[in-house]
Write a protein that holds these residues in place. Structure first.
Motif, PDB file in Angstrom:
ATOM      1  N   ILE A 196       0.838  -1.203   0.000  1.00  0.00           N
ATOM      2  CA  ILE A 196       0.000   0.000   0.000  1.00  0.00           C
ATOM      3  C   ILE A 196       0.871   1.251   0.000  1.00  0.00           C
ATOM      4  N   ALA A 197       1.924   1.240   0.781  1.00  0.00           N
ATOM      5  CA  ALA A 197       2.797   2.414   0.883  1.00  0.00           C
ATOM      6  C   ALA A 197       3.500   2.719  -0.430  1.00  0.00           C
ATOM      7  N   GLU A 198       3.758   1.697  -1.237  1.00  0.00           N
ATOM      8  CA  GLU A 198       4.496   1.878  -2.488  1.00  0.00           C
ATOM      9  C   GLU A 198       3.615   2.342  -3.638  1.00  0.00           C
ATOM     10  N   LYS A 199       2.295   2.276  -3.477  1.00  0.00           N
ATOM     11  CA  LYS A 199       1.400   2.617  -4.582  1.00  0.00           C
ATOM     12  C   LYS A 199       0.809   4.001  -4.392  1.00  0.00           C
ATOM     13  N   ASN A 200       0.468   4.621  -5.531  1.00  0.00           N
ATOM     14  CA  ASN A 200      -0.215   5.905  -5.444  1.00  0.00           C
ATOM     15  C   ASN A 200      -1.721   5.654  -5.326  1.00  0.00           C
ATOM     16  N   PRO A 201      -2.491   6.654  -4.937  1.00  0.00           N
ATOM     17  CA  PRO A 201      -3.935   6.457  -4.713  1.00  0.00           C
ATOM     18  C   PRO A 201      -4.689   5.915  -5.926  1.00  0.00           C
ATOM     19  N   ASP A 202      -4.328   6.348  -7.125  1.00  0.00           N
ATOM     20  CA  ASP A 202      -5.015   5.858  -8.325  1.00  0.00           C
ATOM     21  C   ASP A 202      -4.803   4.356  -8.507  1.00  0.00           C
ATOM     22  N   GLU A 203      -3.578   3.883  -8.251  1.00  0.00           N
ATOM     23  CA  GLU A 203      -3.301   2.454  -8.349  1.00  0.00           C
ATOM     24  C   GLU A 203      -4.087   1.678  -7.310  1.00  0.00           C
ATOM     25  N   LEU A 204      -4.195   2.216  -6.108  1.00  0.00           N
ATOM     26  CA  LEU A 204      -4.953   1.546  -5.050  1.00  0.00           C
ATOM     27  C   LEU A 204      -6.434   1.442  -5.412  1.00  0.00           C
ATOM     28  N   ILE A 205      -6.980   2.507  -5.972  1.00  0.00           N
ATOM     29  CA  ILE A 205      -8.392   2.493  -6.381  1.00  0.00           C
ATOM     30  C   ILE A 205      -8.609   1.463  -7.474  1.00  0.00           C
ATOM     31  N   GLU A 206      -7.724   1.423  -8.454  1.00  0.00           N
ATOM     32  CA  GLU A 206      -7.872   0.448  -9.544  1.00  0.00           C
ATOM     33  C   GLU A 206      -7.717  -0.977  -9.035  1.00  0.00           C
ATOM     34  N   ASP A 207      -6.772  -1.213  -8.128  1.00  0.00           N
ATOM     35  CA  ASP A 207      -6.609  -2.542  -7.534  1.00  0.00           C
ATOM     36  C   ASP A 207      -7.870  -2.962  -6.783  1.00  0.00           C
ATOM     37  N   THR A 208      -8.458  -2.019  -6.051  1.00  0.00           N
ATOM     38  CA  THR A 208      -9.679  -2.313  -5.308  1.00  0.00           C
ATOM     39  C   THR A 208     -10.815  -2.649  -6.264  1.00  0.00           C
ATOM     40  N   ARG A 209     -10.967  -1.870  -7.323  1.00  0.00           N
ATOM     41  CA  ARG A 209     -12.015  -2.149  -8.316  1.00  0.00           C
ATOM     42  C   ARG A 209     -11.829  -3.528  -8.943  1.00  0.00           C
ATOM     43  N   SER A 210     -10.607  -3.853  -9.288  1.00  0.00           N
ATOM     44  CA  SER A 210     -10.324  -5.160  -9.891  1.00  0.00           C
ATOM     45  C   SER A 210     -10.651  -6.287  -8.917  1.00  0.00           C
ATOM     46  N   PHE A 211     -10.286  -6.111  -7.659  1.00  0.00           N
ATOM     47  CA  PHE A 211     -10.558  -7.133  -6.655  1.00  0.00           C
ATOM     48  C   PHE A 211     -12.055  -7.350  -6.496  1.00  0.00           C
ATOM     49  N   VAL A 212     -12.813  -6.249  -6.429  1.00  0.00           N
ATOM     50  CA  VAL A 212     -14.266  -6.362  -6.263  1.00  0.00           C
ATOM     51  C   VAL A 212     -14.893  -7.030  -7.486  1.00  0.00           C
ATOM     52  N   ARG A 213     -14.418  -6.699  -8.676  1.00  0.00           N
ATOM     53  CA  ARG A 213     -14.939  -7.340  -9.891  1.00  0.00           C
ATOM     54  C   ARG A 213     -14.638  -8.837  -9.909  1.00  0.00           C
ATOM     55  N   ASN A 214     -13.438  -9.207  -9.492  1.00  0.00           N
ATOM     56  CA  ASN A 214     -13.025 -10.607  -9.543  1.00  0.00           C
ATOM     57  C   ASN A 214     -13.547 -11.432  -8.378  1.00  0.00           C
ATOM     58  N   SER A 215     -13.767 -10.809  -7.229  1.00  0.00           N
ATOM     59  CA  SER A 215     -14.199 -11.542  -6.030  1.00  0.00           C
ATOM     60  C   SER A 215     -15.270 -10.753  -5.280  1.00  0.00           C
ATOM     61  N   PRO A 216     -16.454 -10.623  -5.874  1.00  0.00           N
ATOM     62  CA  PRO A 216     -17.479  -9.800  -5.212  1.00  0.00           C
ATOM     63  C   PRO A 216     -17.937 -10.369  -3.871  1.00  0.00           C
ATOM     64  N   GLY A 217     -17.989 -11.676  -3.736  1.00  0.00           N
ATOM     65  CA  GLY A 217     -18.415 -12.277  -2.476  1.00  0.00           C
ATOM     66  C   GLY A 217     -17.447 -11.975  -1.352  1.00  0.00           C
ATOM     67  N   ILE A 218     -16.167 -12.110  -1.625  1.00  0.00           N
ATOM     68  CA  ILE A 218     -15.148 -11.814  -0.612  1.00  0.00           C
ATOM     69  C   ILE A 218     -15.172 -10.327  -0.269  1.00  0.00           C
ATOM     70  N   ALA A 219     -15.326  -9.482  -1.284  1.00  0.00           N
ATOM     71  CA  ALA A 219     -15.369  -8.043  -1.045  1.00  0.00           C
ATOM     72  C   ALA A 219     -16.577  -7.677  -0.186  1.00  0.00           C
ATOM     73  N   LEU A 220     -17.722  -8.297  -0.462  1.00  0.00           N
ATOM     74  CA  LEU A 220     -18.932  -8.026   0.321  1.00  0.00           C
ATOM     75  C   LEU A 220     -18.763  -8.499   1.760  1.00  0.00           C
ATOM     76  N   ALA A 221     -18.197  -9.684   1.932  1.00  0.00           N
ATOM     77  CA  ALA A 221     -17.954 -10.195   3.281  1.00  0.00           C
ATOM     78  C   ALA A 221     -16.961  -9.293   4.023  1.00  0.00           C
ATOM     79  N   GLY A 222     -15.921  -8.862   3.347  1.00  0.00           N
ATOM     80  CA  GLY A 222     -14.947  -7.961   3.961  1.00  0.00           C
ATOM     81  C   GLY A 222     -15.580  -6.638   4.369  1.00  0.00           C
ATOM     82  N   ALA A 223     -16.439  -6.106   3.501  1.00  0.00           N
ATOM     83  CA  ALA A 223     -17.131  -4.857   3.828  1.00  0.00           C
ATOM     84  C   ALA A 223     -18.036  -5.037   5.044  1.00  0.00           C
TER      85      ALA A 223
END
Length: 87
Positions: free
Chosen positions: A36-63
């Motif tokens: 997280i420290a090595e990435k800029n905010p835009d990269e973090l947002i895109e990584d989060t979007r990709s994770f939610v698209r690929n694993s919506p159940g895990i993302a929902l449970a995490g939320a």
């Protein structure tokens, strides 16, 4: 780093197996923090979007877990404020 620093104490109090898991958890947390420290905010947002698209159940449970923890912290904080007001 703090979790890693407490692992020896956990091992001493609870045994070798729990100390092992504490060290593994500390390593995983440190890796995530470094990533997280090595990435800029835009990269973090895109990584989060990709994770939610690929694993919506895990993302929902995490939320849900994060929501529960935040609710408990807020409730605990409000209870502490009520206790202080009574003193």
């Amino acid at each position: 780093k703090m979790v890693g620093d407490t692992a020896p104490g956990i091992e001493e109090r609870l045994g070798t197996e729990d100390g092992y898991y504490a060290r593994r958890a500390a390593g995983a947390i440190e890796n995530v923090a470094n990533t997280i420290a090595e990435k800029n905010p835009d990269e973090l947002i895109e990584d989060t979007r990709s994770f939610v698209r690929n694993s919506p159940g895990i993302a929902l449970a995490g939320a849900a877990v994060v929501g529960f923890v935040v609710a408990r912290l807020v409730k605990s904080g409000l209870a502490n404020n009520d206790d202080e007001d009574e003193d």
